[in-house]
Design a protein around this motif. Structure first.
Motif, PDB file in Angstrom:
ATOM      1  N   SER A 111       0.829  -1.200   0.000  1.00  0.00           N
ATOM      2  CA  SER A 111       0.000   0.000   0.000  1.00  0.00           C
ATOM      3  C   SER A 111       0.864   1.251   0.000  1.00  0.00           C
ATOM      4  N   GLU A 112       1.906   1.250   0.814  1.00  0.00           N
ATOM      5  CA  GLU A 112       2.806   2.404   0.873  1.00  0.00           C
ATOM      6  C   GLU A 112       3.498   2.621  -0.475  1.00  0.00           C
ATOM      7  N   GLU A 113       3.923   1.528  -1.147  1.00  0.00           N
ATOM      8  CA  GLU A 113       4.556   1.643  -2.457  1.00  0.00           C
ATOM      9  C   GLU A 113       3.587   2.229  -3.478  1.00  0.00           C
ATOM     10  N   ARG A 114       2.344   1.761  -3.465  1.00  0.00           N
ATOM     11  CA  ARG A 114       1.343   2.287  -4.399  1.00  0.00           C
ATOM     12  C   ARG A 114       1.063   3.762  -4.134  1.00  0.00           C
ATOM     13  N   PHE A 115       0.970   4.113  -2.847  1.00  0.00           N
ATOM     14  CA  PHE A 115       0.721   5.504  -2.483  1.00  0.00           C
ATOM     15  C   PHE A 115       1.856   6.400  -2.961  1.00  0.00           C
ATOM     16  N   GLN A 116       3.101   5.973  -2.787  1.00  0.00           N
ATOM     17  CA  GLN A 116       4.249   6.765  -3.221  1.00  0.00           C
ATOM     18  C   GLN A 116       4.252   6.922  -4.744  1.00  0.00           C
ATOM     19  N   ASP A 117       3.919   5.852  -5.475  1.00  0.00           N
ATOM     20  CA  ASP A 117       3.831   5.933  -6.940  1.00  0.00           C
ATOM     21  C   ASP A 117       2.765   6.946  -7.365  1.00  0.00           C
ATOM     22  N   LEU A 118       1.617   6.895  -6.713  1.00  0.00           N
ATOM     23  CA  LEU A 118       0.534   7.824  -7.024  1.00  0.00           C
ATOM     24  C   LEU A 118       0.958   9.259  -6.726  1.00  0.00           C
ATOM     25  N   LYS A 119       1.605   9.466  -5.591  1.00  0.00           N
ATOM     26  CA  LYS A 119       2.056  10.809  -5.203  1.00  0.00           C
ATOM     27  C   LYS A 119       3.075  11.350  -6.204  1.00  0.00           C
ATOM     28  N   ARG A 120       4.041  10.496  -6.621  1.00  0.00           N
ATOM     29  CA  ARG A 120       5.036  10.913  -7.616  1.00  0.00           C
ATOM     30  C   ARG A 120       4.364  11.290  -8.927  1.00  0.00           C
ATOM     31  N   SER A 121       3.374  10.507  -9.318  1.00  0.00           N
ATOM     32  CA  SER A 121       2.664  10.767 -10.569  1.00  0.00           C
ATOM     33  C   SER A 121       1.936  12.106 -10.507  1.00  0.00           C
ATOM     34  N   GLN A 122       1.270  12.371  -9.400  1.00  0.00           N
ATOM     35  CA  GLN A 122       0.553  13.638  -9.252  1.00  0.00           C
ATOM     36  C   GLN A 122       1.517  14.812  -9.210  1.00  0.00           C
ATOM     37  N   ASP A 123       2.630  14.664  -8.508  1.00  0.00           N
ATOM     38  CA  ASP A 123       3.619  15.733  -8.432  1.00  0.00           C
ATOM     39  C   ASP A 123       4.199  16.055  -9.803  1.00  0.00           C
ATOM     40  N   SER A 124       4.462  15.033 -10.605  1.00  0.00           N
ATOM     41  CA  SER A 124       5.028  15.275 -11.934  1.00  0.00           C
ATOM     42  C   SER A 124       4.013  15.945 -12.852  1.00  0.00           C
TER      43      SER A 124
END
Length: 133
Positions: A111-124
């Protein structure tokens, strides 16, 4: 043996240029263009070949002037195009042997890995050209 289109022969690299390598086969010299060296992108031929290397080549063309076009890439054995078989039940069997704590830890990590991927995607996306006003 006479040279024919489609033959796969062993030759020796006699010269390397920026655009390809000259290979001697059956007493004649042919050109392996840089695009026919490998299945991957080739920036510098010298990273793949050296003079005096023995290579397998496929004759891909012989023009009316006697120029011979060769390919190392096409002489390589074909990779299987069959899809990879996936054992979907393996994950179920693996998790059946896990304790509750191990399952929970795995769930939290994923879950933490998915959340970090989502956050990186939104930031980019936010910093990618358009500003919000």
């Amino acid at each position: 043996m006479t040279l024919q289109v489609g033959n796969i022969l062993e030759g020796k690299v006699v010269n390397i240029t920026n655009f390809g390598a000259f290979v001697e086969i059956s007493g004649k010299t042919g050109l392996v263009h840089i695009s026919e060296i490998s299945d991957t992108y080739v920036k510098d031929i010298r990273n793949h070949l050296k003079e005096q290397d023995k290579v397998k080549v496929k004759v891909i063309a012989i023009d009316e002037n006697g120029k011979i076009s060769l390919s190392i890439r096409q002489a390589l054995p074909k990779k299987s195009s069959r899809p990879i078989e996936i054992d979907w039940d393996m994950e179920r069997r693996r998790s059946a042997n896990m304790s509750f704590e191990e399952r929970l830890a795995k769930f939290l990590r994923e879950s933490e890995e998915r959340f970090q991927d989502l956050k990186r995607s939104q930031d980019s996306k936010r910093s990618g050209g358009y500003s919000r006003r």
